[in-house]
Design a protein around this motif. Structure first.
Motif, mmCIF file in Angstrom:
data_model
loop_
_atom_site.group_PDB
_atom_site.id
_atom_site.type_symbol
_atom_site.label_atom_id
_atom_site.label_comp_id
_atom_site.label_asym_id
_atom_site.label_seq_id
_atom_site.Cartn_x
_atom_site.Cartn_y
_atom_site.Cartn_z
ATOM 1 N N GLY A 185 13.992 11.012 -1.978
ATOM 2 C CA GLY A 185 13.390 10.720 -0.691
ATOM 3 C C GLY A 185 11.964 10.224 -0.730
ATOM 4 O O GLY A 185 11.408 9.852 0.301
ATOM 5 N N ASN A 186 11.331 10.194 -1.878
ATOM 6 C CA ASN A 186 9.947 9.727 -1.988
ATOM 7 C C ASN A 186 9.924 8.605 -3.023
ATOM 8 O O ASN A 186 9.935 8.851 -4.228
ATOM 9 C CB ASN A 186 9.038 10.884 -2.407
ATOM 10 N N ALA A 187 9.877 7.387 -2.546
ATOM 11 C CA ALA A 187 9.999 6.229 -3.439
ATOM 12 C C ALA A 187 8.876 6.184 -4.463
ATOM 13 O O ALA A 187 9.097 5.846 -5.638
ATOM 14 C CB ALA A 187 10.019 4.944 -2.622
ATOM 15 N N GLN A 188 7.663 6.501 -4.044
ATOM 16 C CA GLN A 188 6.544 6.449 -4.986
ATOM 17 C C GLN A 188 6.678 7.532 -6.053
ATOM 18 O O GLN A 188 6.398 7.289 -7.235
ATOM 19 C CB GLN A 188 5.210 6.599 -4.252
#
Length: 296
Positions: A185-188
């Motif tokens: 859920g957190n692309a970075q």
């Protein structure tokens, strides 16, 4: 007596067969993105992020000579001294005769084209997480580099560690296929995890090892003895590393610490590699490091 000997013989054969099966080199069973058009320019960034030249260029080489992957860097350990091989596209001395499948199996399974296990001084435990697209791009880029006929140096490893078949058991024990940090859920954060846990293989130096050379994942990136015998590799979890995001970005870009010291030793090469990556990649690595559980 004959029956007892027969039972013992059958038992030995069964144990031998089980051992042979457990130490068998793994096949390449994954999607190799056959429809992906290799991009050597993208492969150059993968090459840089993975630090290939740091180990496989001739020691003390500079500039364009860093792209001549003659090998030669030595890695001392409790098990012997390992030497980085020639991985230039030379057809005999290097990997010029390899297929892409040979290349992918070596990087993600630690197995040679001849079906032998590679020693884990080659960080395939990290590279196993590389995407098929990055593997294809990297292979295309490395094929474009200058070939060199310098023979690879033999490893200096004594018995029983010179029996490569035994590395099959080592892989079953320590070649964990899951990621250390959850990042859904957190692309970075996902990108940072890919760079840290796969390409840049930071855990190989910053994580302590057990008596058999496996990484202690319970102390991931919490610092480890320097294999050179000089000091320690630092703890880079938030339990020890208190630098701000701006401090880390400055260090990954210039090599200067917040106290105006500079990166030295192997870390100087790591910083040189990181500085060539897009700023977004350095930011992703920082996000990952800040998300780590603090370990004293």
């Amino acid at each position: 007596m004959r029956r007892l000997l027969l039972i013992l013989l059958i038992g030995l054969l069964m144990v031998g067969g089980l051992g042979w099966a457990l130490t068998r080199p793994a096949d390449l069973e994954r999607d190799l993105a056959a429809d992906h058009q290799p991009d050597p320019e993208a492969g150059a960034l993968v090459f840089t992020a993975a630090g290939c030249a740091s180990c496989h260029a001739a020691p003390k080489s500079e500039g364009e000579d860093r792209l001549v992957l003659t090998g030669g860097m030595g890695f001392a350990s409790d098990f012997g001294t390992f030497h980085a091989p020639n991985i230039s596209p030379h057809p005999e001395a290097g990997i010029g005769s390899w297929s892409f499948e040979d290349f992918a199996r070596a990087l993600t399974r630690g197995v040679s084209p001849e079906g032998e296990h590679y020693y884990p001084a080659f960080p395939y435990t990290a590279y196993q997480h590389m995407t098929a697209e990055d593997l294809r791009d990297l292979f295309a880029y490395m094929q474009s580099l200058p070939p060199d006929a310098t023979p690879s140096r033999a490893h200096e490893v004594g018995f029983p560690f010179n029996i490569r078949r035994g590395l099959g058991l080592w892989k079953r024990l320590f070649m964990a296929q899951d990621h250390v940090v959850a990042a859904s859920g957190n692309a970075q954060l996902v990108r940072g995890r890919y760079l840290v846990e796969a390409l840049a293989h930071c855990g190989e130096c910053h994580t302590p090892r057990n008596a058999l050379g496996g990484l202690d994942r319970s102390r991931w990136l919490a610092g480890a003895p320097n294999l050179s015998g000089k000091g320690r590799i630092p703890n880079i979890t938030p339990g020890e590393l208190s630098w701000s995001e701006a401090d880390l970005m400055g260090y990954f870009t210039t090599g200067f610490t917040p106290d105006y010291d500079t990166a030295g030793g192997e870390m100087a090469e790591v910083v040189d590699n990181l500085a060539q990556l897009p700023e977004s990649d350095r930011a992703a690595i920082i996000t990952y490091l800040k998300a780590l559980p603090p370990i004293p």
